[in-house]
Design an enzyme around this catalytic site. Structure first.
Site, mmCIF file in Angstrom:
data_model
loop_
_atom_site.group_PDB
_atom_site.id
_atom_site.type_symbol
_atom_site.label_atom_id
_atom_site.label_comp_id
_atom_site.label_asym_id
_atom_site.label_seq_id
_atom_site.Cartn_x
_atom_site.Cartn_y
_atom_site.Cartn_z
ATOM 1 N N ASP A 36 48.298 105.771 -23.086
ATOM 2 C CA ASP A 36 48.716 104.604 -22.312
ATOM 3 C C ASP A 36 49.860 104.992 -21.383
ATOM 4 O OD1 ASP A 36 47.095 102.302 -23.210
ATOM 5 O OD2 ASP A 36 47.922 102.816 -25.169
ATOM 6 N N ASP A 175 39.507 98.035 -26.074
ATOM 7 C CA ASP A 175 40.886 98.404 -26.408
ATOM 8 C C ASP A 175 41.699 97.145 -26.661
ATOM 9 O OD1 ASP A 175 43.414 99.466 -26.646
ATOM 10 O OD2 ASP A 175 43.538 100.220 -24.592
#
Length: 219
Positions: A36, A175
């Site tokens: 991320d 996700d």
């Protein structure tokens, strides 16, 4: 049963023992690692930095997928695809005014690209990009923070994506708050890949080597 792939989100890993974490996740059967990348502007948070990516790349030969929560993402394609050795770049259409050019550049580096559908992003907004991408990453929580609750209305959006997946031959990845129950439910719908965080993998009493094989057996 379709083949699923699992990508642990290293934002959730214990960075005080990162080499051991990556070793244990690889031994457990992780297919890739999810990174991320958050710049504090596109999303009001900060996550992994460039030195983190360099360290992770040095510790594993597994594919790395970078979720680019970064404004003006097109400026960073060469850095991530060529210099940092990331294998897949997921891009938000809201963050990249040159997203088609970015996808073409990623493919020129012989890497994979994906478009991100946030909870507030419609399929109509990204439909014309489907013929360019290898993956569609569907966010099932709001962006940028771990430990959130799954947004149930997104399941309807995932179901609507299945015909596009079959037409354009991309893979669907989800996700956000992906629990074992969600892996079973969404895998049955036709989801291919699952980003794993605290809902299914991290901060558990069981070892990764026990958890991941169980997740892989879910229908």
């Amino acid at each position: 049963m379709q083949n699923k792939f699992f990508s642990p989100s290293l934002m959730c890993a214990d960075f005080t023992k990162l080499p051991q974490e990556i070793h244990d996740l690889e031994a457990a059967g992780a297919d890739s690692f999810h990174l991320d990348m958050i710049d504090g502007n596109f999303v009001a948070n900060l996550a992994l930095g460039l030195q983190d990516v360099q360290a992770i790349r040095a510790l594993t030969t597994k594919p790395l997928a970078a979720h680019m929560m970064i404004n003006n993402t097109h400026r960073y394609i060469q850095l991530f695809a060529q210099q940092l050795g990331v294998d897949t770049l997921y891009i938000h259409p809201e963050a990249d005014p040159q997203i088609v050019k970015s996808f073409m550049e990623i493919k020129a580096y012989h890497k994979h690209c994906g478009v991100v559908i946030s909870p507030n992003t419609s399929i109509a907004m990204v439909e014309e990009l489907f013929n360019l991408v290898d993956f569609v990453l569907v966010m099932t929580v709001n962006l940028g923070f771990a430990g959130q609750t799954y947004l149930d209305f997104v399941t309807t959006k995932i179901k609507k994506l299945i015909p596009y997946k079959q037409k354009y031959n991309f893979q669907i990845v989800v996700d956000g708050a992906i629990s074992p129950a969600k892996i079973a439910e969404l895998g049955a719908i036709g989801v291919d890949g699952f980003v794993l965080g605290t809902s299914a993998l991290f901060n558990k009493k069981e070892a990764y080597q026990d958890i991941l094989p169980q997740l892989r057996e879910l229908n």
